[in-house]
Design an enzyme around this catalytic site. Structure first.
Site, PDB file in Angstrom:
ATOM      1  N   HIS A  54       5.985  -1.847 -25.900  1.00  0.00           N
ATOM      2  CA  HIS A  54       7.179  -2.172 -26.696  1.00  0.00           C
ATOM      3  C   HIS A  54       7.206  -1.408 -28.026  1.00  0.00           C
ATOM      4  O   HIS A  54       6.757  -1.949 -29.042  1.00  0.00           O
ATOM      5  CB  HIS A  54       7.186  -3.667 -27.013  1.00  0.00           C
ATOM      6  CG  HIS A  54       7.492  -4.540 -25.843  1.00  0.00           C
ATOM      7  ND1 HIS A  54       8.777  -4.907 -25.507  1.00  0.00           N
ATOM      8  CD2 HIS A  54       6.687  -5.124 -24.929  1.00  0.00           C
ATOM      9  CE1 HIS A  54       8.751  -5.694 -24.433  1.00  0.00           C
ATOM     10  NE2 HIS A  54       7.490  -5.831 -24.057  1.00  0.00           N
ATOM     11  N   CYS A  57       9.769  -2.375 -20.814  1.00  0.00           N
ATOM     12  CA  CYS A  57       9.221  -3.557 -20.138  1.00  0.00           C
ATOM     13  C   CYS A  57      10.153  -3.991 -19.001  1.00  0.00           C
ATOM     14  O   CYS A  57      10.283  -3.293 -18.014  1.00  0.00           O
ATOM     15  CB  CYS A  57       8.977  -4.664 -21.162  1.00  0.00           C
ATOM     16  SG  CYS A  57       7.817  -5.901 -20.591  1.00  0.00           S
ATOM     17  N   GLU A 110       9.678  -1.055 -29.924  1.00  0.00           N
ATOM     18  CA  GLU A 110      10.547  -1.774 -30.879  1.00  0.00           C
ATOM     19  C   GLU A 110       9.792  -2.880 -31.618  1.00  0.00           C
ATOM     20  O   GLU A 110      10.275  -3.406 -32.610  1.00  0.00           O
ATOM     21  CB  GLU A 110      11.780  -2.327 -30.146  1.00  0.00           C
ATOM     22  CG  GLU A 110      11.598  -3.658 -29.430  1.00  0.00           C
ATOM     23  CD  GLU A 110      10.845  -3.553 -28.094  1.00  0.00           C
ATOM     24  OE1 GLU A 110      10.272  -2.482 -27.799  1.00  0.00           O
ATOM     25  OE2 GLU A 110      10.837  -4.556 -27.355  1.00  0.00           O
TER      26      GLU A 110
END
Lengths: 238, 79
Positions: free
Chosen positions: A202, A92, A204
């Site tokens: 994302h 990002c 994560e």
């Protein structure tokens, strides 16, 4: 024996980073390797095997996303790490920083519809032969959330042809579901050498079913397995 | 000396903000409006009296930080 060594991760932190803790926890919970936060004023990343550049709004995203962060003191060390072939993943705002720093080609423009898009997104694993995607199947469809207002990847025609020819497009949004207007539905790319990846989604935030998806977990197992293979250690099952 | 820097999205790159403003102006009845481009205006105070030096420095500032030349054009005025 080199194989006994653990893989060391760094998570860079800029003023305005806000996905740094998610990245740190994702490394801990998916592959259990040691991870440190590294503040942006550090000038030495030599202790680390992989460096994560997290999402957020570094330096308030003033001027352009990533424009000011690209000159943070740590960026010299990050460029050195990229040259040394270490694994670098920008997520990002981290992707925006890597393009501003010219570690990756192109730029991220305002989303075509001007909306900040925050939802899960279906991604196609276009290249599963990178150190970041080897634990996925080719063309696998995975579910990874996005959260950005400026994720509209742009590059000129010549650069796009190079990205396609060199298999540098790592992830695409599923056809017909491009959330931001990016060229060729690009969600993530790598550099020519393949050791630097930038992506708007994302992974994560997708490391457990309780988070809505565990599809991001294999990015972390991929990096560890790639590193272990390179270091001559046994590769573990994801 | 003062420098005025104008940064705009390149002509061949989509400018979503410009398109939105264009649509808004049309819906307000300003039908004569064609293409709209939204850019940035940066005003810099420079501690120098040397015009040549100022010009070279401002150009370097634009190339290095103020504009991303992958997607943006810039121009500047000194006064």
């Amino acid at each position: 024996m080199k194989g006994d060594r653990v893989m060391k991760f760094a998570v860079l932190v800029f003023p305005g980073s806000n996905c740094d803790i998610d990245c740190y926890k994702a490394v801990e919970s998916t592959i259990g390797q040691p991870v440190d936060y590294v503040w942006q004023t550090s000038t030495d990343l030599s202790a680390y095997d992989a460096i994560l550049v997290p999402g957020g709004f570094s330096y308030g995203d003033y001027l352009r996303c990533g424009a000011i962060a690209q000159f943070a003191p740590v960026m010299g060390a990050l460029k050195q790490a990229a040259e040394d072939g270490k694994y670098i993943l920008g997520i990002c705002n981290g992707f925006q920083i890597l393009t501003e720093a010219r570690l990756l080609p192109g730029a991220l423009l305002r989303n075509k519809a001007l909306k900040f898009r925050c939802h899960s997104a279906k991604l196609r694993v276009v290249n599963n032969e990178t150190p970041f995607t080897r634990d996925y199947a080719e063309n696998e469809l995975i579910d990874i959330p996005i959260a950005h207002g400026e994720g509209n990847y742009y590059c000129d025609e010549a650069t796009l042809k190079e990205l396609q020819a060199n298999r540098q497009i790592v992830f695409r949004y599923e056809a017909g579901n491009n959330p931001n207007g990016s060229v060729d539905d690009i969600a993530g790319i790598c550099n020519r050498a393949g050791n630097v990846v930038g992506m708007m989604p994302h992974p994560e935030r997708a490391v457990h079913e309780l988070l809505g998806s565990a599809d991001g977990k294999r990015m972390f197992t991929s990096i560890l397995n790639a590193w272990r293979e390179r270091s001559g250690a046994a590769v573990i099952g994801g | 000396m003062k420098a005025k820097v104008y940064v705009t999205i390149k002509q061949n790159v989509l400018d979503p903000q410009g398109s939105a403003v264009e649509g808004a102006l049309h819906s307000l009845g300003f039908e004569e409006v064609g293409k709209v481009r939204v850019g940035k205006f940066v005003e810099l105070e420079l501690q120098t009296a040397d015009r040549g030096e100022a010009e070279a420095r401002v150009k370097a500032m634009c190339e290095k930080l103020l504009a991303n030349t992958v997607i943006e054009d810039y121009r500047y005025e000194l006064e």
